[in-house]
Write an enzyme that holds these catalytic residues in place. Structure first.
Site, short mmCIF file in Angstrom:
data_model
loop_
_atom_site.label_atom_id
_atom_site.label_comp_id
_atom_site.label_asym_id
_atom_site.label_seq_id
_atom_site.Cartn_x
_atom_site.Cartn_y
_atom_site.Cartn_z
N CYS A 1 0.84 -1.21 0.00
CA CYS A 1 0.00 0.00 0.00
C CYS A 1 0.87 1.26 0.00
O CYS A 1 0.71 2.15 -0.83
CB CYS A 1 -0.90 0.04 1.23
SG CYS A 1 -2.03 -1.35 1.38
N ASP B 1 34.99 21.33 16.03
CA ASP B 1 35.40 22.72 16.15
C ASP B 1 35.83 22.90 17.61
O ASP B 1 35.29 22.23 18.50
CB ASP B 1 34.23 23.65 15.82
CG ASP B 1 34.59 25.10 15.98
OD1 ASP B 1 35.55 25.55 15.33
OD2 ASP B 1 33.94 25.79 16.79
N ASP C 1 30.38 27.74 11.42
CA ASP C 1 30.49 26.28 11.25
C ASP C 1 29.45 25.74 10.28
O ASP C 1 29.55 24.59 9.84
CB ASP C 1 30.29 25.56 12.60
CG ASP C 1 31.37 25.92 13.61
OD1 ASP C 1 32.52 26.12 13.18
OD2 ASP C 1 31.06 26.01 14.81
#
Length: 796
Positions: free
Chosen positions: A19, A495, A695
């Protein structure tokens, strides 16, 4: 994708993977539409171009395929109506809108009850439509506990199951009579008595299978309903034929299979009931998140307090929050002073002090003061609602591993019907020549045991439980594809500032005059960098009076330049000083000593002459070293990326256990994404962990972007995974959970495929009675969902 709108449509009537696969295939053929349909969540996640297709066309296509589109019903309190003409006009206009199924407006109660498609219309849209007509409206909330539609569905299924089981029980006894030779009352063996019991099961309780089969066949597709309808109908009508033979042939002993059709339907209903019950448990993560929200708010209106449901709070409302109460929505403090426990969002165990103009977050706990706040974000715009939506989106998304199951299920049912026909012919011609009865029984067993439900549930249920488990631990995956890809990582880049370190640096050393410090702090006061905040805080502690710069310019990755009165100030790195031809050779040894200690040293020049040094240290997060050790234990290469100079960066790396050769220092913000690419080019699957605006490009380009939830909204938006509390230990946990979830999916797919691969030939060989095949089929779906639920107990 730039101009596309994204929405989610609730789909009803799906019974198996065939389905969901069919709907997805048809929708994706529409111009400007991209869709994925999830059987477990019963939702179609759709992206479409409004310039090419309307949402109404998409929902109409779903309905044309024979499935339903989930509607929502809301009540509104309408003000400004004066006569029947008012209510009639509102009702008439609403009923003409695309996406509104029915609207009823009652003048006496001032109530508008509207049933609408939530994918097209929102409550706010209905309110705006009423306001356009010159009236006003707000959502009317019933404060009494309401059962969810899912709860009602489970209750309806239970009632049907009980009735079906009671009617099937006498027929089950006749089966045991055949097997064990029991002595049963003659009435139970009467074909007409069995017909009376079996017919309601077949055509009332089991009518849903006929409806589903008809709709699918009409649209040239096939699903589980087709298999069930074919199998049970064959058994029922053959038994009916045998019963009629007793009326015309004296002393004829009929071969009845009424019990087969009835027990099959009962077992399938039982399996579906258990499956739906189990599936409802996969959404407990969202329920827990919603339970964090306050239920009511104290509205201040014309100097008086009034308790209102949280749903009725509007932007701009003034809300009073007393000690010990939850902040109801996101907002700004207008009056008062308090401390707020924000640990659910930030992970910070110490309550945060709040006073006028401080931002507060909905669902956080007010500790010890009374405040008046202005609501700035309500409803779906609050931080908590964003988290809930992220979890819902992830649970509704489709992992790439699911594509295999979708492809298989698309061809599965027609192949099974073909195998059933071949089985019948093989038995009728070769195995038991001329015996219609044994041939039919073998064919029915094949039809029933081959239901593809387990295959369709294998992936989405694991994704739902996995993302829910992650959310409970403060890890938000944006989608199933990100949950799957995370387990492939073999490199991770952190970072430094605000990620490995706390991002709250402090001044440790300063050499220079009082005047230099004043100029330095005045210039830095215009910068948003964490180091600037530390310098300004230090100056204020020294009771320095700050001035406003006449000019200010940030030099990304290097420092700042400013003009204050007649003085030109330059603050930053060696490179910045060299670029301005400022001699700093006399202090190089001192700077190296600072950097060797992990401090960030900045040169200060006034009017192009060296004027001082300032050193700032950002302390490492307590759990950073342990988190990195855990990642190394998972065979993941750990890197650190920073704009700091190499000596400072290596000193920080040494503290947390990152190899010296994996330190990437003195990187400008725009270069971060290039460094990610460099590592990817080495053949590594790379995750980037960051928290700042600069970033965002690196987070977006990484295979998996991981944003620290205490960082900026831009970073969180660009990332694939968000760590809500800024707790680095959640990163190895996220990777471990990804491994566990993928392992769980593979187990599900293996057993679903193995079950069908083994079950079909066994049934075709005549070793499985149809009712046994039905029980096995029901068990397979339940076992897949139950296996997925095991993820809730997994330790990460």
């Amino acid at each position: 994708m730039d101009n596309k709108t994204q929405t989610s449509v609730g789909v009803t009537g799906m019974t198996c993977a065939a389905c969901s696969s069919r709907i997805e295939k048809v929708l994706n053929k529409m111009d400007g539409v991209e869709a994925n349909v999830n059987l477990s969540t019963e939702k179609a996640n759709v992206q479409y171009d409004p310039a090419k297709v309307k949402m109404g066309d998409i929902t109409a296509r779903i309905e044309k395929l024979g499935y339903g589109v989930e509607m929502k019903k809301s009540d509104f309190h309408v003000t400004g109506m004066t006569c029947a003409a008012c209510s009639s006009r509102i009702e008439k206009v609403l009923n003409k809108q695309e996406g509104i199924k029915q609207a009823n407006v009652n003048l006496t109660t001032e109530n508008a009850s509207v049933e609408y498609n939530p994918a097209i219309y929102k409550e706010e849209d209905i309110i705006k439509q009423i306001q356009k007509l010159g009236y006003d409206a707000k959502v009317k909330v019933n404060n009494q506990e309401k059962k969810t539609e899912k709860g009602k569905q489970i209750k309806r299924m239970k009632v049907k199951l009980v009735i079906s089981a009671l009617l099937s029980l006498p027929l089950l006894l006749t089966m045991f009579d055949h097997l064990l030779g029991l002595s049963l009352p003659a009435i139970l063996m009467n074909p007409w008595f069995q017909l009376v019991l079996a017919a309601p099961i077949q055509f009332i309780i089991g009518w849903q299978f006929y409806v589903g089969a008809y709709k699918n066949l009409r649209n040239r597709s096939a699903n589980m309903d087709v298999l069930v309808a074919l199998g049970t109908s064959a058994a029922f009508f053959y038994s009916l034929y045998e019963a009629f033979k007793t009326a015309y042939i004296s002393g004829y002993e009929p071969h009845l299979y009424f019990e087969t059709s009835a027990i099959l339907i009962t077992l399938i209903l039982f399996g579906k009931y258990l499956e739906t019950n189990a599936k409802s448990k996969t959404t407990t993560a969202i329920s827990k998140l919603l339970n964090l929200q306050a239920k009511q708010a104290r509205l201040i209106e014309e100097g008086t307090e009034k308790m209102i449901p949280i749903e009725e709070v509007r932007v701009g409302d003034v809300i009073r929050v007393k000690p010990g109460e939850k902040i109801p929505v996101d907002g700004i403090v207008l009056r008062g002073r308090t401390s707020v426990d924000e640990s659910m969002i930030t992970g910070e165990s110490i309550p945060i002090e709040k006073d006028a103009q401080s931002a507060v977050i909905g669902a956080t706990m007010n500790k010890n003061g009374s405040i008046d706040m202005e609501a700035t974000k309500v409803g779906q715009d609050t931080a908590l609602a964003s988290i809930v939506k992220a979890v819902e989106d992830a649970q509704g998304s489709k992992a790439p591993i699911q594509r295999l199951a979708d492809v298989i299920s698309g061809y599965f049912v027609p192949i099974v019907v073909g195998i059933a026909i071949l089985t019948f012919l093989a038995w009728f011609i070769f195995v038991d020549a001329g015996n219609f009865e044994s041939s039919l029984v073998a064919a029915i067993a094949v039809l029933v045991i081959a239901c593809p439900c387990a295959l369709g549930l294998a992936t989405p249920t694991s994704i739902m439980v996995g993302t829910g488990k992650a959310a409970e631990n403060g890890i938000l995956f944006k989608g199933g594809e990100h949950l799957e890809r995370t387990h492939q990582l073999n490199a991770i880049i952190f970072d430094k500032t605000g990620t490995i370190t706390k991002g709250r640096p402090e001044v440790t050393d300063f050499t220079g005059t009082h005047e230099t410090l004043q100029l330095l702090a005045s210039a830095e006061n215009n910068s948003e960098h964490p180091l600037a905040d530390a310098i300004v805080a230090y100056a204020l502690e020294e009771e320095i009076h700050l001035q406003d710069p006449d000019e200010f310019r940030a030099v990304p990755g290097h420092g700042i330049e400013a003009q204050i009165g007649e003085n030109n100030i330059i603050v930053g790195t060696r490179k910045l000083m060299i670029n301005h031809q400022i001699n700093i050779s006399n202090v190089e040894d001192q700077v190296r000593a600072y950097e060797a200690a992990g401090k960030t040293a900045m040169f200060i020049a006034v009017n192009n002459h060296y004027s001082g040094l300032i050193a700032v240290a950002d302390t490492v997060k307590e759990t950073a070293k342990e988190a990195i050790n855990q990642l190394v234990d998972q065979n993941i290469e750990v890197y650190m990326l920073t704009g700091d100079n190499t000596r400072t960066a290596e000193a920080i790396a040494l503290q947390v256990g990152i190899k010296k050769e994996n330190v990437i220092a003195e990187v400008l913000p725009q270069e971060k994404s290039d460094k990610v690419k460099d590592i990817q080019l080495q053949g590594k699957k790379v995750a980037m962990v960051g928290d700042g605006i600069n970033d965002a490009p690196a987070l977006a380009i990484a295979d998996i972007g991981i944003a620290i939830g205490t960082g900026t909204e831009v970073a969180i938006e660009a990332a694939d995974v968000t760590i809500l509390r800024g707790e680095l230990l959640l990163i190895p946990k996220a990777i471990k959970l990804s491994h566990k979830t993928i392992k769980n999916i593979r187990q599900n797919l293996f057993w679903a495929l193995a079950y069908n691969s083994a079950g079909i030939p066994i049934a075709a060989a005549g070793f499985l009675a149809p009712w046994v095949a039905g029980a096995a089929m029901a068990f397979s779906s339940v076992s897949v969902v139950s296996n997925s639920l095991r993820l809730k107990r997994v330790k990460i």
